[in-house]
Scaffold this motif. Structure first.
Motif, PDB file in Angstrom:
ATOM      1  N   LEU A 166       0.845  -1.191   0.000  1.00  0.00           N
ATOM      2  CA  LEU A 166       0.000   0.000   0.000  1.00  0.00           C
ATOM      3  C   LEU A 166       0.888   1.252   0.000  1.00  0.00           C
ATOM      4  CD1 LEU A 166      -3.161   0.507   0.227  1.00  0.00           C
ATOM      5  CD2 LEU A 166      -2.626   1.265   2.542  1.00  0.00           C
ATOM      6  N   SER A 167       1.840   1.287   0.928  1.00  0.00           N
ATOM      7  CA  SER A 167       2.758   2.427   0.961  1.00  0.00           C
ATOM      8  C   SER A 167       3.607   2.463  -0.290  1.00  0.00           C
ATOM      9  CB  SER A 167       3.668   2.346   2.185  1.00  0.00           C
ATOM     10  OG  SER A 167       2.902   2.194   3.348  1.00  0.00           O
ATOM     11  N   GLY A 168       3.985   1.276  -0.774  1.00  0.00           N
ATOM     12  CA  GLY A 168       4.815   1.218  -1.971  1.00  0.00           C
ATOM     13  C   GLY A 168       4.101   1.826  -3.165  1.00  0.00           C
ATOM     14  N   GLY A 169       2.829   1.475  -3.302  1.00  0.00           N
ATOM     15  CA  GLY A 169       2.046   2.023  -4.408  1.00  0.00           C
ATOM     16  C   GLY A 169       1.978   3.546  -4.324  1.00  0.00           C
ATOM     17  N   ARG A 170       1.754   4.023  -3.114  1.00  0.00           N
ATOM     18  CA  ARG A 170       1.708   5.477  -2.928  1.00  0.00           C
ATOM     19  C   ARG A 170       3.052   6.101  -3.285  1.00  0.00           C
ATOM     20  NH1 ARG A 170      -2.672   6.584   1.535  1.00  0.00           N
ATOM     21  NH2 ARG A 170      -2.079   8.718   1.045  1.00  0.00           N
ATOM     22  N   GLY A 210      -2.815   1.359  -3.289  1.00  0.00           N
ATOM     23  CA  GLY A 210      -1.934   2.454  -2.887  1.00  0.00           C
ATOM     24  C   GLY A 210      -1.804   3.483  -3.994  1.00  0.00           C
ATOM     25  N   ILE A 211      -1.644   2.993  -5.206  1.00  0.00           N
ATOM     26  CA  ILE A 211      -1.517   3.894  -6.354  1.00  0.00           C
ATOM     27  C   ILE A 211      -2.765   4.766  -6.480  1.00  0.00           C
ATOM     28  CG2 ILE A 211      -1.464   3.994  -8.879  1.00  0.00           C
ATOM     29  CD1 ILE A 211       0.239   1.381  -8.761  1.00  0.00           C
ATOM     30  N   ARG A 212      -3.912   4.126  -6.424  1.00  0.00           N
ATOM     31  CA  ARG A 212      -5.156   4.871  -6.643  1.00  0.00           C
ATOM     32  C   ARG A 212      -5.417   5.860  -5.503  1.00  0.00           C
ATOM     33  NH1 ARG A 212      -6.806   3.378 -11.214  1.00  0.00           N
ATOM     34  NH2 ARG A 212      -6.985   1.215 -11.897  1.00  0.00           N
ATOM     35  N   THR A 213      -5.118   5.435  -4.299  1.00  0.00           N
ATOM     36  CA  THR A 213      -5.333   6.328  -3.165  1.00  0.00           C
ATOM     37  C   THR A 213      -4.487   7.585  -3.303  1.00  0.00           C
ATOM     38  OG1 THR A 213      -5.621   4.372  -1.805  1.00  0.00           O
ATOM     39  CG2 THR A 213      -5.322   6.462  -0.659  1.00  0.00           C
ATOM     40  N   GLU A 214      -3.214   7.375  -3.619  1.00  0.00           N
ATOM     41  CA  GLU A 214      -2.315   8.517  -3.688  1.00  0.00           C
ATOM     42  C   GLU A 214      -2.693   9.441  -4.853  1.00  0.00           C
ATOM     43  OE1 GLU A 214       0.097   8.922  -1.396  1.00  0.00           O
ATOM     44  OE2 GLU A 214       0.973  10.762  -2.225  1.00  0.00           O
ATOM     45  N   MET A 215      -3.068   8.833  -5.975  1.00  0.00           N
ATOM     46  CA  MET A 215      -3.504   9.645  -7.118  1.00  0.00           C
ATOM     47  C   MET A 215      -4.689  10.509  -6.693  1.00  0.00           C
ATOM     48  SD  MET A 215      -1.681   9.049  -9.972  1.00  0.00           S
ATOM     49  CE  MET A 215      -2.651   9.289 -11.476  1.00  0.00           C
ATOM     50  N   ALA A 216      -5.663   9.854  -6.064  1.00  0.00           N
ATOM     51  CA  ALA A 216      -6.881  10.572  -5.671  1.00  0.00           C
ATOM     52  C   ALA A 216      -6.559  11.700  -4.696  1.00  0.00           C
ATOM     53  CB  ALA A 216      -7.872   9.591  -5.049  1.00  0.00           C
ATOM     54  N   GLU A 217      -5.740  11.404  -3.718  1.00  0.00           N
ATOM     55  CA  GLU A 217      -5.427  12.418  -2.717  1.00  0.00           C
ATOM     56  C   GLU A 217      -4.741  13.638  -3.315  1.00  0.00           C
ATOM     57  OE1 GLU A 217      -4.907   9.496   1.147  1.00  0.00           O
ATOM     58  OE2 GLU A 217      -3.349  10.958   0.668  1.00  0.00           O
ATOM     59  N   ARG A 218      -4.042  13.418  -4.429  1.00  0.00           N
ATOM     60  CA  ARG A 218      -3.353  14.537  -5.071  1.00  0.00           C
ATOM     61  C   ARG A 218      -4.192  15.141  -6.203  1.00  0.00           C
ATOM     62  NH1 ARG A 218       2.340  14.828  -4.300  1.00  0.00           N
ATOM     63  NH2 ARG A 218       2.967  13.321  -2.726  1.00  0.00           N
ATOM     64  N   GLY A 219      -5.389  14.610  -6.356  1.00  0.00           N
ATOM     65  CA  GLY A 219      -6.257  15.136  -7.408  1.00  0.00           C
ATOM     66  C   GLY A 219      -5.756  14.811  -8.803  1.00  0.00           C
ATOM     67  N   LEU A 220      -5.066  13.695  -8.931  1.00  0.00           N
ATOM     68  CA  LEU A 220      -4.527  13.311 -10.248  1.00  0.00           C
ATOM     69  C   LEU A 220      -5.363  12.211 -10.873  1.00  0.00           C
ATOM     70  CD1 LEU A 220      -0.717  13.196  -9.356  1.00  0.00           C
ATOM     71  CD2 LEU A 220      -1.982  15.050 -10.466  1.00  0.00           C
ATOM     72  N   ARG A 221      -5.315  12.154 -12.214  1.00  0.00           N
ATOM     73  CA  ARG A 221      -5.978  11.049 -12.906  1.00  0.00           C
ATOM     74  C   ARG A 221      -5.048  10.506 -13.971  1.00  0.00           C
ATOM     75  NH1 ARG A 221     -11.744  11.930 -14.955  1.00  0.00           N
ATOM     76  NH2 ARG A 221     -11.300   9.708 -15.203  1.00  0.00           N
ATOM     77  N   PHE A 222      -5.153   9.231 -14.217  1.00  0.00           N
ATOM     78  CA  PHE A 222      -4.337   8.639 -15.273  1.00  0.00           C
ATOM     79  C   PHE A 222      -4.845   9.088 -16.631  1.00  0.00           C
ATOM     80  CE2 PHE A 222      -3.296   5.392 -11.997  1.00  0.00           C
ATOM     81  CZ  PHE A 222      -1.921   5.561 -12.037  1.00  0.00           C
ATOM     82  N   ALA A 223      -3.908   9.403 -17.507  1.00  0.00           N
ATOM     83  CA  ALA A 223      -4.284   9.759 -18.876  1.00  0.00           C
ATOM     84  C   ALA A 223      -4.683   8.510 -19.646  1.00  0.00           C
ATOM     85  CB  ALA A 223      -3.116  10.447 -19.563  1.00  0.00           C
ATOM     86  N   ALA A 224      -4.130   7.366 -19.208  1.00  0.00           N
ATOM     87  CA  ALA A 224      -4.479   6.101 -19.867  1.00  0.00           C
ATOM     88  C   ALA A 224      -4.201   4.964 -18.902  1.00  0.00           C
ATOM     89  CB  ALA A 224      -3.651   5.929 -21.137  1.00  0.00           C
ATOM     90  N   GLU A 225      -4.956   3.896 -19.059  1.00  0.00           N
ATOM     91  CA  GLU A 225      -4.677   2.692 -18.280  1.00  0.00           C
ATOM     92  C   GLU A 225      -4.612   1.524 -19.232  1.00  0.00           C
ATOM     93  OE1 GLU A 225      -7.226   2.089 -14.949  1.00  0.00           O
ATOM     94  OE2 GLU A 225      -7.052   4.164 -14.248  1.00  0.00           O
ATOM     95  N   ILE A 327       6.559  -5.199   5.664  1.00  0.00           N
ATOM     96  CA  ILE A 327       7.943  -4.761   5.503  1.00  0.00           C
ATOM     97  C   ILE A 327       7.969  -3.621   4.484  1.00  0.00           C
ATOM     98  CG2 ILE A 327      10.285  -5.514   4.962  1.00  0.00           C
ATOM     99  CD1 ILE A 327       8.972  -7.031   7.273  1.00  0.00           C
ATOM    100  N   PRO A 328       8.585  -2.497   4.847  1.00  0.00           N
ATOM    101  CA  PRO A 328       8.590  -1.347   3.929  1.00  0.00           C
ATOM    102  C   PRO A 328       9.297  -1.650   2.610  1.00  0.00           C
ATOM    103  CG  PRO A 328       9.882  -0.897   5.932  1.00  0.00           C
ATOM    104  CD  PRO A 328       9.245  -2.220   6.119  1.00  0.00           C
ATOM    105  N   MET A 329       8.790  -1.021   1.544  1.00  0.00           N
ATOM    106  CA  MET A 329       9.392  -1.207   0.223  1.00  0.00           C
ATOM    107  C   MET A 329      10.317  -0.025  -0.067  1.00  0.00           C
ATOM    108  SD  MET A 329       6.045  -2.579  -1.884  1.00  0.00           S
ATOM    109  CE  MET A 329       6.973  -3.086  -3.331  1.00  0.00           C
ATOM    110  N   PRO A 330      11.602  -0.251  -0.141  1.00  0.00           N
ATOM    111  CA  PRO A 330      12.531   0.865  -0.351  1.00  0.00           C
ATOM    112  C   PRO A 330      12.395   1.438  -1.767  1.00  0.00           C
ATOM    113  CG  PRO A 330      13.693  -1.155   0.291  1.00  0.00           C
ATOM    114  CD  PRO A 330      12.280  -1.535  -0.012  1.00  0.00           C
TER     115      PRO A 330
END
Lengths: 342, 342
Positions: A166-170, A210-225, A327-330
């Motif tokens: 989750l943190s890694g995705g963010r 994690g990716i989606r949460t962080e995108m949303a929190e920053r008000g970002l959207r993917f241009a393509a998936e 375990i944290p993802m470096p």
DNA sequence: ACCGCTTGCTAAACCCTTTTAGCAAGGCCA
DNA sequence: TGGCCTTGCTAAAAGGGTTTAGCAAGCGGT
């Protein structure tokens, strides 16, 4: 070099004492009332003879063998597995333990076989490693057995070690956002099936979340998936190439793993686009590949060794939480991210 | 599931016989005179109780533990090591054995530690794997111990498993020659030190020897020999790039390993040369990389799994030759070789 | 002179299995 | 009736260690 191994009886005889005395002294027992002289005689005798206790014999009595079963579905196919084993081996060694490594190929019959094989050898505990996503994992293990799940979780065996996806995705999104990317970010390798079906791979679900949460929190959207089922270089190449043919506004690629990114690099090169000046790339895993690419691939690493290490430490820790241990993802920064040109 | 493990005594009690009888029957002894009825009773009891013998206890008496020590210097760093382990695990499993895997990092102190650790556990034999080239290998192992050297040879332990690098080296040359290459062949990664100093890596010396022998027999000569100390992608890139800047007549690259070839691919791309139409490439190892490259890299494979497998089979084979056992290196044809244009 | 406590150690059981030596009962032969 | 051979099984030792129970000797106190 003597023909036969030195036994405790040999030591006791040379020290002029009973095996009982020798045993207690060599085990450093303090409740024993044996004289200082007896201690000295036994220790000297043991040293002179080069005595080493027979672990199997001792285990017969004490039920401790200083041996841990490490059962995984796949060992060689992925670098992931070797990293886990490496960490586990090292942690085990430091704790004076040794690993019995077995591989099952993910076949239930072989899993049962493997469990029996290690139990027959009286292991102190079992680490069950799952590298390939699998529906569920159910072989029967006697309830008293000390089990740690590695890269998987299971209701019957609550102690587990997982990457903090989750943190890694963010973090991956943050890397792009911090470099100034807001538009033209494409997600490569998104996979609806996986995202829905947590059984197939719990960890990848978290990565996406994690990716989606962080995108949303920053008000970002993917241009393509760009979705694809498998995550091999070929697929990364294919989907990236078709994406680039359609769209000229792509400025960053967020790849679900390094192998996809590898293929994406090839596609970008084919289209005459340079990494990172035309397009930034970030991905996951820190596969061996990532360091070979030019420029080096910035990636959120799977902490293989730390996970392997943690699994052993948990197994041997008697007052651990019966819970998931993340375990944290470096973040491995290489050269594949750059602020957007426009 | 019962709390305690079922012992032989439990089986004997349920069958109404002695443990001696039960033991003999379960071990299938034929010199025993026990009645057919006794056999049936014991077998039934064992099946009903789910009896499994305690390997440690049995080993105490028989000195056989169905366990093999696999000690290597490096496990995770190279895919090579995992392949060996994979093969060894599988062969061991098929023979009803199990592997105690230890890693030493190549440090003598840890090697001794590892040997003691496995001997303490009464292993039936030790496989000593060496992945990194090393000067020599000398830890003391009691002479009676059953030892097989894997990817290394040693006078004190004559039974060893090695890749057939001599034939492999010849095969690589043959691949190019059969495609019609006679001129403009460059050797990438030749290394004079290694070639001379067989201690550093016995196998690589053979690889070069095979290459040179086959070249000579076909009356061919290298148009260039680019030497470098390490064999990582970066080095392949550097030497290939400088070679291509000087010479326009290079039509084929014989790389000493796939990582060099990987770098060479990148250098060729930088110079606008296509594989295989402008330049053919062949190399060694069949690293994971080789299949990711575009076009796929034709390579002479290190037979990891076969070697790991062979090491176990030799260890368990009592009338083996006390000698080097060479494992053939398979040729993996992908798309990187093409007849020369001119 | 006897009791009771320490001190310092050992005998023996135990862990689980294999293996050797040998017992008891029955049948055959003389 | 006794001796010998089979047959079918068991007791016990062995393998290498740990652990429990308890013995013997010495000493202080009464």
């Amino acid at each position: 070099m003597p023909n036969k191994r030195v036994t405790l009886a040999d030591v006791a005889r040379r020290a002029g004492l009973s095996t009982a005395a020798a045993s207690m002294i060599l085990n450093g027992r303090t409740d024993t009332r044996l004289s200082a002289e007896a201690h000295a005689r036994v220790n000297d005798a043991a040293a002179e003879l080069g005595y080493r206790p027979n672990v199997a014999a001792r285990g017969l009595r004490t039920r401790k063998t200083l041996t841990i079963g490490f059962i995984s579905d796949v060992v060689a196919t992925t670098r992931f597995a070797s990293g886990l084993i490496q960490g586990a081996l090292d942690a085990a060694r430091k704790a004076g333990h040794v690993l019995l490594v077995l591989e099952t190929g993910g076949e239930p019959a072989r899993e049962s076989e493997a469990i029996e094989a290690v139990l027959d050898r009286q292991v102190d505990g079992i680490i069950f490693g799952v590298m390939r996503a699998r529906e569920l994992f159910v072989p029967d293990i006697p309830p008293a057995t000390n089990v740690v799940m590695l890269n998987a979780s299971n209701k019957k065996h609550p102690v587990s070690v997982l990457p903090d996806e989750l943190s890694g995705g963010r973090a991956a999104v943050r890397l792009l956002a911090d470099a100034g990317h807001r538009n033209g970010i494409a997600l490569i390798g998104h996979n609806k099936e996986v995202e829905k079906n947590l059984f197939r791979s719990a960890t990848v679900g978290q990565r996406i979340a994690g990716i989606r949460t962080e995108m949303a929190e920053r008000g970002l959207r993917f241009a393509a998936e760009e979705s694809c089922w498998d995550w091999e270089p070929q697929h990364g190449y294919d989907v990236t190439l078709s994406l680039l043919k359609e769209r000229r506004d792509i400025r960053a690629l967020l790849c679900m793993n390094d192998r996809l990114a590898f293929g994406a690099y090839q596609a970008l090169a084919d289209r005459g686009l340079s990494v990172p000046h035309d397009v930034s790339v970030v991905s996951f895993d820190n596969d061996e590949l990532a360091s070979y690419l030019r420029p080096g691939l910035t990636t959120v690493a799977l902490p293989h060794e730390a996970m392997g290490r943690a699994s052993i430490e948990l197994l041997l820790d008697h007052n651990r939480r019966p819970d998931q241990h993340l375990i944290p993802m470096p973040i491995i920064e290489r050269g594949s991210i750059h602020p957007p040109a426009d």
